[in-house]
Enzyme design. Structure first.
Site, PDB file in Angstrom:
ATOM      1  N   CYS A 173       0.792  -1.221   0.000  1.00  0.00           N
ATOM      2  CA  CYS A 173       0.000   0.000   0.000  1.00  0.00           C
ATOM      3  C   CYS A 173       0.828   1.277   0.000  1.00  0.00           C
ATOM      4  O   CYS A 173       0.481   2.252  -0.686  1.00  0.00           O
ATOM      5  CB  CYS A 173      -0.970  -0.002   1.175  1.00  0.00           C
ATOM      6  N   ARG A 175       6.989 -11.344   5.270  1.00  0.00           N
ATOM      7  CA  ARG A 175       6.465 -11.202   6.624  1.00  0.00           C
ATOM      8  C   ARG A 175       7.136 -12.223   7.531  1.00  0.00           C
ATOM      9  O   ARG A 175       7.367 -13.357   7.126  1.00  0.00           O
ATOM     10  CB  ARG A 175       4.944 -11.401   6.652  1.00  0.00           C
ATOM     11  N   GLN A 212       1.208 -11.041  -3.635  1.00  0.00           N
ATOM     12  CA  GLN A 212      -0.199 -10.685  -3.575  1.00  0.00           C
ATOM     13  C   GLN A 212      -0.693 -10.206  -4.938  1.00  0.00           C
ATOM     14  O   GLN A 212       0.032  -9.519  -5.650  1.00  0.00           O
ATOM     15  CB  GLN A 212      -0.419  -9.561  -2.556  1.00  0.00           C
ATOM     16  N   ASP A 260      -2.389  -7.693  -5.675  1.00  0.00           N
ATOM     17  CA  ASP A 260      -2.767  -6.539  -4.873  1.00  0.00           C
ATOM     18  C   ASP A 260      -3.235  -5.377  -5.734  1.00  0.00           C
ATOM     19  O   ASP A 260      -2.695  -5.129  -6.815  1.00  0.00           O
ATOM     20  CB  ASP A 260      -1.570  -6.093  -4.028  1.00  0.00           C
ATOM     21  N   HIS A 267      -4.882  -1.156  -5.226  1.00  0.00           N
ATOM     22  CA  HIS A 267      -5.354  -0.055  -4.394  1.00  0.00           C
ATOM     23  C   HIS A 267      -6.133   0.888  -5.290  1.00  0.00           C
ATOM     24  O   HIS A 267      -5.632   1.348  -6.318  1.00  0.00           O
ATOM     25  CB  HIS A 267      -4.192   0.647  -3.706  1.00  0.00           C
ATOM     26  N   LYS A 327     -12.950  -4.327   6.900  1.00  0.00           N
ATOM     27  CA  LYS A 327     -12.769  -4.978   5.608  1.00  0.00           C
ATOM     28  C   LYS A 327     -13.835  -6.025   5.355  1.00  0.00           C
ATOM     29  O   LYS A 327     -14.517  -6.476   6.265  1.00  0.00           O
ATOM     30  CB  LYS A 327     -11.379  -5.604   5.494  1.00  0.00           C
ATOM     31  N   HIS A 382      -8.141  -0.997  -0.338  1.00  0.00           N
ATOM     32  CA  HIS A 382      -7.171  -2.078  -0.530  1.00  0.00           C
ATOM     33  C   HIS A 382      -7.950  -3.297  -1.023  1.00  0.00           C
ATOM     34  O   HIS A 382      -8.998  -3.621  -0.466  1.00  0.00           O
ATOM     35  CB  HIS A 382      -6.484  -2.444   0.786  1.00  0.00           C
TER      36      HIS A 382
END
Length: 602
Positions: free
Chosen positions: A300, A329, A347, A349, A351, A430, A476
């Protein structure tokens, strides 16, 4: 059905606690509901601990909570306990249950408990995490343990249970501490429910993605490289690449723009975002030129900076940025589990920057995207709204408004959803997508998160219709969650029988004799030009054995090539999935495969 507890304001109390604290609420009965199973499974965990204590008198116990897959207890004994010992512990548990022992709640002071267990380092470790001066202890027969409950009133109600596995666990989940023993188990009030679960577990073992990943040569792990760092072998890399291409095209059709952020950022960025204060223990850090940097656990912050690179007009909103972002992580060593729990993953991912008025529109569009993708792989799914966690940024007004906005959007479309109290991200509520696989297991994958905190922290702005600067909302969004986890789930869902469009090898050619290999190679080249992967089984084995070998590879289609096929430029096709055989011209064959792939677009 017999009452076993009380539910009030989302909190479960056993009958003894409800009476002691004068709590009135909805009655919980022994009916295999979520609440009743929590009471049963917590009690079964204590029954297991009691059995272990009788079999291993030196045993010391840490904690025994209820978890999604049943319950577990962490403990320490002098002997090494393996899966072979579980039947012995189960037998002792049945004996104890048959004694019909009352389970009783008692209050005691910290000092009394400390004195009684002063030589038990595990009990002292539990006590450190409890701030109350008056604590509760539950007893059954000669066994007692520090516990808040809830518990059944008697061991006679614990009849249908099974211990599932032995594992190692770091004391308190901290890998700096010693490794102790953990036993997992499951229990139900209904015997049939237990038998169904055991059947599902046996089927799950057959479908284990770690086992299939090895058999199909998809991925591997190497301790010399490091724990939780998957290496994709050619078969797995082909499968993953095809999935990425399907998803990439789907993003572009829906107006997403590809971007790429750095994998390492100055720690100052993570301090501004709140990750440093709320997520630091899950991150990796390094120092460059006396400046601390953090390896990104999420994408992000990079996407925010990309959005800020140029001043955006309201006419460009919603602006959708997406990336196959590699993140790292810090996971505990004991938590590693194939592709499901790794330290490096990618991911899918995105945004999305939008106005307040566009939030519903964006949520609906994302859910349509989710639906089309999961239908492609024959997944059913459920939706949950996850609310404010204990560690969070932003005031209560933001959280209440954002959470209500998500629920209102779902209500407007009559979309059913559950509530996951405290399951939100630290920066906002979320929507979580829980997919159901072929044998009924539920998996967390996709997520949609509404965030006004990070745009505020990074002073993100756009030019509104009045020519003024205004802060956008940041959403997100991930659909798969991560390629690693999704591929692991998909492998188990389809038992390694991947859909044609993403199968690592889609066709295997089996030439009957050496003169037929040239034509097989021609076909292989033409398929590759159509982005279809194939292999040629021309090894020095009998035809029947080569066909059997091809069958074991779980490829969708097998093509046998002989004199007639070479002479007529045809193929003899065996469709493994449909269990059909047919003869096609080369052109018809390629057209057929392309049509199948075309039907896999989303």
């Amino acid at each position: 059905m017999e009452p076993i507890g009380v539910l009030k304001d989302g909190q479960i109390y056993d009958l003894q606690t409800a009476e002691a604290l004068n709590i009135d609420g909805n009655t919980i009965k022994a009916d295999d509901s979520k609440e009743s199973l929590e009471i049963l499974r917590h009690s079964t965990a204590h029954l297991m601990a009691q059995a272990i204590k009788e079999l291993y008198p030196e045993a010391k116990f840490f904690v025994g909570p209820v978890v999604t897959e049943g319950f577990y207890y962490d403990f320490k004994v002098n002997s090494k306990i393996s899966d072979e010992d579980l039947s012995k512990i189960e037998k002792k548990m049945k004996e104890l249950a048959d004694r019909k022992l009352p389970i009783t709640r008692h209050e005691t002071s910290r000092e009394e408990f400390y004195e009684e267990f002063k030589n038990d380092e595990l009990k002292q470790a539990v006590l450190k995490n409890i701030k109350d001066e008056v604590i509760t202890v539950y007893k059954q027969g000669d066994f007692k343990d520090l516990c808040r409950g809830p518990h059944l009133p008697n061991t006679r109600m614990i009849r249908s249970f099974k211990l599932t596995r032995v594992a190692g666990a770091y004391l308190g989940g901290d890998e700096k501490n010693e490794m102790i023993t953990r036993i997992y188990g499951i229990s139900f009030f209904d015997k049939k429910a237990l038998n169904d679960y055991v059947t599902m577990i046996e089927e799950a073992k057959k479908r284990d993605h770690r086992k299939l990943g090895t058999e199909l040569e998809l991925f591997t792990f190497n301790d010399d490289i490091g724990a939780g760092l998957p290496m994709w072998l050619p078969n797995g890399a082909r499968l993953r690449s095809k999935l990425e291409h399907i998803l990439y095209k789907a993003h572009r059709i829906r107006g997403y723009e590809p971007v790429r952020g750095p994998e390492i950022l100055k720690s100052e960025m993570w301090k501004i975002s709140g990750h440093y204060a709320n997520y630091k223990e899950n991150m990796y850090f390094t120092t460059i030129d006396e400046q601390e940097y953090g390896i990104k656990p999420m994408n992000c912050v990079g996407h925010i900076q990309i959005f800020k690179n140029s001043l955006v007009s309201y006419k460009e909103l919603p602006k959708k940025l997406f990336e196959y972002g590699v993140v790292h992580r810090h996971e505990m060593s004991g938590a590693m589990h194939g592709l499901f729990r790794v330290r490096e993953f990618t991911q899918d991912d995105s945004h999305i920057f939008c106005t307040q008025n566009q939030i519903k529109e964006v949520i609906f569009e994302v859910l349509e995207f989710v639906d089309s993708l999961l239908k492609l792989f024959d997944f059913k799914y459920e939706i949950e709204v996850s609310t404010k966690p204990q560690k969070a940024i932003g005031d209560d007004t933001f959280w209440e408004k954002s959470t209500k906005g998500i629920m209102d959007a779902l209500d407007e479309k009559n979309i059913k959803y559950g509530i996951d109290e405290g399951g939100g991200a630290f920066y906002g509520p979320k929507i979580d997508i829980k997919i159901l696989d072929a044998i009924g297991r539920k998996w967390q994958c996709g997520t949609v998160q509404v965030d006004m905190n990070l745009p505020s922290r990074f002073n993100v702005e756009f030019i509104n219709d009045k020519g003024e600067k205004e802060q956008p909302v940041m959403i997100h969004r991930a659909i798969l969650g991560s390629f690693e986890r999704f591929i692991g789930i998909l492998t188990e869902h389809c038992a390694g029988e991947f859909p044609f469009a993403i199968a690592p090898t889609q066709v295997i050619f089996v030439p009957i004799a050496e003169p037929h290999v040239v034509y097989a190679k021609e076909l292989q080249k033409e398929l590759l030009e159509n982005s279809i992967d194939s292999e040629i089984f021309d090894m020095n084995e009998s035809l029947n054995k080569r066909i059997r070998m091809a069958e074991k590879q779980r490829v969708p289609m097998i093509v046998v090539i002989g004199d007639d096929e070479v002479a007529n430029q045809t193929i003899a096709l065996r469709d493994r999935r449909k269990r059909e055989q047919s003869n096609l011209s080369k052109v018809e064959f390629i057209e057929l495969l392309n049509e199948i792939i075309k039907g896999s677009r989303i």
